[in-house]
Design a protein around this motif. Structure first.
Motif, mmCIF file in Angstrom:
data_model
loop_
_atom_site.group_PDB
_atom_site.id
_atom_site.type_symbol
_atom_site.label_atom_id
_atom_site.label_comp_id
_atom_site.label_asym_id
_atom_site.label_seq_id
_atom_site.Cartn_x
_atom_site.Cartn_y
_atom_site.Cartn_z
ATOM 1 N N UNK A 42 -0.785 13.807 -0.779
ATOM 2 C CA UNK A 42 -1.307 12.540 -1.289
ATOM 3 C C UNK A 42 -0.711 11.372 -0.521
ATOM 4 N N UNK A 43 0.591 11.399 -0.321
ATOM 5 C CA UNK A 43 1.236 10.307 0.390
ATOM 6 C C UNK A 43 0.762 10.226 1.840
ATOM 7 N N UNK A 44 0.631 11.375 2.486
ATOM 8 C CA UNK A 44 0.230 11.375 3.895
ATOM 9 C C UNK A 44 -1.229 10.954 4.055
ATOM 10 N N UNK A 45 -2.131 11.545 3.255
ATOM 11 C CA UNK A 45 -3.561 11.304 3.470
ATOM 12 C C UNK A 45 -4.089 10.051 2.783
ATOM 13 N N UNK A 46 -3.429 9.563 1.750
ATOM 14 C CA UNK A 46 -3.843 8.300 1.132
ATOM 15 C C UNK A 46 -3.014 7.125 1.616
ATOM 16 N N UNK A 47 -1.820 7.401 2.131
ATOM 17 C CA UNK A 47 -0.928 6.314 2.491
ATOM 18 C C UNK A 47 -0.691 6.165 3.975
ATOM 19 N N UNK A 48 -0.027 7.146 4.574
ATOM 20 C CA UNK A 48 0.389 7.014 5.964
ATOM 21 C C UNK A 48 -0.761 7.043 6.963
ATOM 22 N N UNK A 106 0.830 -1.206 0.000
ATOM 23 C CA UNK A 106 0.000 0.000 0.000
ATOM 24 C C UNK A 106 0.867 1.259 0.000
ATOM 25 N N UNK A 107 1.922 1.267 0.797
ATOM 26 C CA UNK A 107 2.817 2.423 0.806
ATOM 27 C C UNK A 107 3.502 2.609 -0.546
ATOM 28 N N UNK A 108 3.854 1.508 -1.203
ATOM 29 C CA UNK A 108 4.478 1.581 -2.524
ATOM 30 C C UNK A 108 3.527 2.216 -3.533
ATOM 31 N N UNK A 109 2.284 1.769 -3.525
ATOM 32 C CA UNK A 109 1.286 2.311 -4.462
ATOM 33 C C UNK A 109 1.053 3.792 -4.203
ATOM 34 N N UNK A 110 0.909 4.174 -2.936
ATOM 35 C CA UNK A 110 0.669 5.587 -2.648
ATOM 36 C C UNK A 110 1.903 6.443 -2.932
ATOM 37 N N UNK A 141 -3.831 4.082 10.968
ATOM 38 C CA UNK A 141 -5.099 3.767 11.620
ATOM 39 C C UNK A 141 -5.416 2.277 11.506
ATOM 40 N N UNK A 142 -5.221 1.713 10.338
ATOM 41 C CA UNK A 142 -5.499 0.289 10.131
ATOM 42 C C UNK A 142 -4.605 -0.591 11.001
ATOM 43 N N UNK A 143 -3.312 -0.298 11.023
ATOM 44 C CA UNK A 143 -2.400 -1.106 11.837
ATOM 45 C C UNK A 143 -2.682 -0.932 13.321
ATOM 46 N N UNK A 144 -3.072 0.269 13.740
ATOM 47 C CA UNK A 144 -3.408 0.486 15.141
ATOM 48 C C UNK A 144 -4.661 -0.300 15.531
ATOM 49 N N UNK A 145 -5.678 -0.279 14.657
ATOM 50 C CA UNK A 145 -6.914 -1.005 14.958
ATOM 51 C C UNK A 145 -6.695 -2.518 14.978
ATOM 52 N N UNK A 146 -5.918 -3.035 14.035
ATOM 53 C CA UNK A 146 -5.666 -4.467 14.011
ATOM 54 C C UNK A 146 -4.689 -4.894 15.110
ATOM 55 N N UNK A 147 -3.937 -3.979 15.664
ATOM 56 C CA UNK A 147 -3.024 -4.307 16.747
ATOM 57 C C UNK A 147 -3.661 -4.241 18.125
#
Length: 75
Positions: A28-34, A8-12, A39-45
């Motif tokens: 774009x990199x910050x709001x579509x990627x980071x 995902x980071x590569x694509x963004x 948020x996703x990694x925090x929720x799944x963690x």
């Protein structure tokens, strides 16, 4: 899970590289990627963090219990 995050980071990053100016690329990199990825990694963690916290509390409870085996100053 981390392979998906790296992809995902590569694509963004490639999306950000195609922007017309530097500011748009960074945003774009910050709001579509980071931001979404963080948020996703925090929720799944969260379940793992909860398990670690409960395990730490259980160890603290066992360590904090008085088993009566050690002598006090008055004994």
């Amino acid at each position: 899970m981390y392979v998906i995050a790296i992809g995902w980071l590569y694509v963004t990053l490639l999306m950000a590289a195609t922007e017309e100016n530097l500011t748009a690329g960074v945003l774009t990199f910050v709001f579509y990627g980071l931001a979404p990825l963080a948020l996703l990694l925090w929720l799944f963690g969260t379940p793992q963090r909860r398990r670690k916290r409960l395990a730490r509390e259980m160890v603290d409870d066992v360590v904090g219990q008085d088993d009566g085996a050690d002598a006090r100053r008055d004994q």
